[in-house]
Design an enzyme around this catalytic site. Sequence first.
Site, PDB file in Angstrom:
ATOM      1  N   GLU A  58       0.930  -0.866   0.004  1.00 12.99           N
ATOM      2  CA  GLU A  58      -0.232   0.577  -0.221  1.00 12.99           C
ATOM      3  C   GLU A  58       0.957   0.929   0.065  1.00 12.99           C
ATOM      4  O   GLU A  58       0.676   2.085  -0.603  1.00 12.99           O
ATOM      5  CB  GLU A  58      -0.616   0.310   1.270  1.00 12.99           C
ATOM      6  CG  GLU A  58      -2.285   1.232   0.672  1.00 12.99           C
ATOM      7  CD  GLU A  58      -2.912   1.324   2.482  1.00 12.99           C
ATOM      8  OE1 GLU A  58      -3.521   1.554   2.296  1.00 12.99           O
ATOM      9  OE2 GLU A  58      -1.709   1.389   3.671  1.00 12.99           O
ATOM     10  N   TRP A  80      -8.250  -1.824  -0.054  1.00 12.05           N
ATOM     11  CA  TRP A  80      -9.130  -0.678  -0.677  1.00 12.05           C
ATOM     12  C   TRP A  80     -10.239  -1.470  -1.215  1.00 12.05           C
ATOM     13  O   TRP A  80     -11.358   0.237  -1.978  1.00 12.05           O
ATOM     14  CB  TRP A  80      -8.589   0.137  -1.278  1.00 12.05           C
ATOM     15  CG  TRP A  80      -7.638   1.493  -0.758  1.00 12.05           C
ATOM     16  CD1 TRP A  80      -6.264   1.303   0.055  1.00 12.05           C
ATOM     17  CD2 TRP A  80      -7.837   2.564  -0.223  1.00 12.05           C
ATOM     18  NE1 TRP A  80      -5.305   2.176   0.136  1.00 12.05           N
ATOM     19  CE2 TRP A  80      -6.619   3.051   0.517  1.00 12.05           C
ATOM     20  CE3 TRP A  80      -8.908   3.303  -0.542  1.00 12.05           C
ATOM     21  CZ2 TRP A  80      -6.677   4.058   1.101  1.00 12.05           C
ATOM     22  CZ3 TRP A  80      -8.524   4.624   0.520  1.00 12.05           C
ATOM     23  CH2 TRP A  80      -7.377   4.966   1.214  1.00 12.05           C
ATOM     24  N   TYR A 144      -4.297   9.591  -2.093  1.00 10.62           N
ATOM     25  CA  TYR A 144      -3.128  10.100  -0.793  1.00 10.62           C
ATOM     26  C   TYR A 144      -1.778  10.190  -2.236  1.00 10.62           C
ATOM     27  O   TYR A 144      -1.419  11.156  -2.234  1.00 10.62           O
ATOM     28  CB  TYR A 144      -2.712   8.556  -0.354  1.00 10.62           C
ATOM     29  CG  TYR A 144      -3.128   8.790   0.778  1.00 10.62           C
ATOM     30  CD1 TYR A 144      -3.385   9.605   2.377  1.00 10.62           C
ATOM     31  CD2 TYR A 144      -5.114   7.443   0.949  1.00 10.62           C
ATOM     32  CE1 TYR A 144      -4.064   9.698   3.297  1.00 10.62           C
ATOM     33  CE2 TYR A 144      -5.713   7.558   2.402  1.00 10.62           C
ATOM     34  CZ  TYR A 144      -4.737   8.887   3.087  1.00 10.62           C
ATOM     35  OH  TYR A 144      -5.704   8.626   4.819  1.00 10.62           O
ATOM     36  N   CYS A 196      -7.683  10.159   6.077  1.00 13.29           N
ATOM     37  CA  CYS A 196      -7.581   9.639   7.385  1.00 13.29           C
ATOM     38  C   CYS A 196      -5.935  10.091   7.571  1.00 13.29           C
ATOM     39  O   CYS A 196      -5.570  11.137   8.823  1.00 13.29           O
ATOM     40  CB  CYS A 196      -7.877   8.657   7.739  1.00 13.29           C
ATOM     41  SG  CYS A 196      -9.402   7.667   7.939  1.00 13.29           S
ATOM     42  N   ARG A 216      -6.263  12.968  11.820  1.00 18.89           N
ATOM     43  CA  ARG A 216      -7.848  13.221  12.183  1.00 18.89           C
ATOM     44  C   ARG A 216      -8.484  11.960  12.473  1.00 18.89           C
ATOM     45  O   ARG A 216      -9.474  12.453  13.669  1.00 18.89           O
ATOM     46  CB  ARG A 216      -8.435  13.770  10.910  1.00 18.89           C
ATOM     47  CG  ARG A 216      -9.059  12.834  10.009  1.00 18.89           C
ATOM     48  CD  ARG A 216      -9.160  13.238   8.613  1.00 18.89           C
ATOM     49  NE  ARG A 216     -10.065  12.735   7.372  1.00 18.89           N
ATOM     50  CZ  ARG A 216     -11.253  11.650   8.101  1.00 18.89           C
ATOM     51  NH1 ARG A 216     -11.532  11.278   8.985  1.00 18.89           N
ATOM     52  NH2 ARG A 216     -11.332  10.710   7.023  1.00 18.89           N
ATOM     53  N   ASP A 219      -8.999   4.578  13.573  1.00 20.15           N
ATOM     54  CA  ASP A 219      -9.550   3.117  13.572  1.00 20.15           C
ATOM     55  C   ASP A 219      -8.152   2.611  14.126  1.00 20.15           C
ATOM     56  O   ASP A 219      -7.231   1.741  13.943  1.00 20.15           O
ATOM     57  CB  ASP A 219      -9.963   2.333  12.369  1.00 20.15           C
ATOM     58  CG  ASP A 219     -10.175   0.947  13.091  1.00 20.15           C
ATOM     59  OD1 ASP A 219     -10.453   0.897  14.311  1.00 20.15           O
ATOM     60  OD2 ASP A 219     -10.561   0.438  11.793  1.00 20.15           O
TER      61      ASP A 219
END
Length: 314
Positions: A58, A80, A144, A196, A216, A219
């Site tokens: 990733e 994803w 991203y 995130c 921000r 999890d």
Amino acid sequence: MEQYLDLCKHILHNGASKEDRTGTGTLSVFGHQMRFDLAEGFPLMTTKKTAFRLIASELLWFIKGDTNVKSLIKENNHIWDEWAFAQWVESAEYSGPDMADFGRKANTDEEFAALYKEQMLIFQDKILNETGFAETYGDLGPVYGKQWRSWAKTDGDTIDQLKNVIDSIKKNPDSRRHIVTAWNPEFIEDMALPPCHIMFQFYVADGKLSCQLYQRSADVFLGMPFNIASYALLTHLIARECSLAVGDFVYTTGDTHLYSNHLEQVNEQLTRSPKALPTLVITEDEKSIFELEVEDIAIEGYDPHPRIKAPVAV
């Protein structure tokens, strides 16, 4: 990784009960920070097995500026898939069984879960083998990689933030502007999932490169172990590119939460004791950060406790 387990305990005892976008519900605290000395070992979770290959593939996907799940699916990385799958099943072209609210229903309804799995396999096959399908439904928008490598300017040109920050570290290591941001307000609505982990900054001192990330939304059970390892790996790769040693990875989070359907798993993890951290090995000496492949990066000495499964909140 004791500080991670301490965070889990803190949220369990002090977290506020909050609703969330996924409809799952969370226990949440706001504002938390952890610091990892990367010279002491690679911070890959040892109290449950964490898939380093997925983390590495990733991150390299981000670094290459890619935004299409096809590249990840080719690497057998399905992190994803759900967000791309949603684009297909919500389209006029989709004619299969109703997949509305699949993220929740696949975890609570066994009959629906079987249908969902079947449709996801069809989707993955179409991404890999059907002409034009990946271009239409596999692209996640300007997520991203797009922001890191091709930030859109008002004059129609783009900014390669990642290349620029590497050049800045090499030429002016004491600068306080070694920053990359993924939060581009103009394009948030065009992204399958707004970022995130939104901004990171590098810092050079005593020949060592440190990195601080601001995230921000975190999890804690499923995502955070990946985020810690991913940005630790990024720090190693940038340090290598700039001929520096590694310093600290500083991890700062905003809404820091445990999903309500992860609490049993968290309590199981809290019964386990951390083990020795593994070592990162980059086997390819000649390639730049932009040329590295998954097989060039490895972890040695990783002996974790068994994996703990938990549903993903989509």
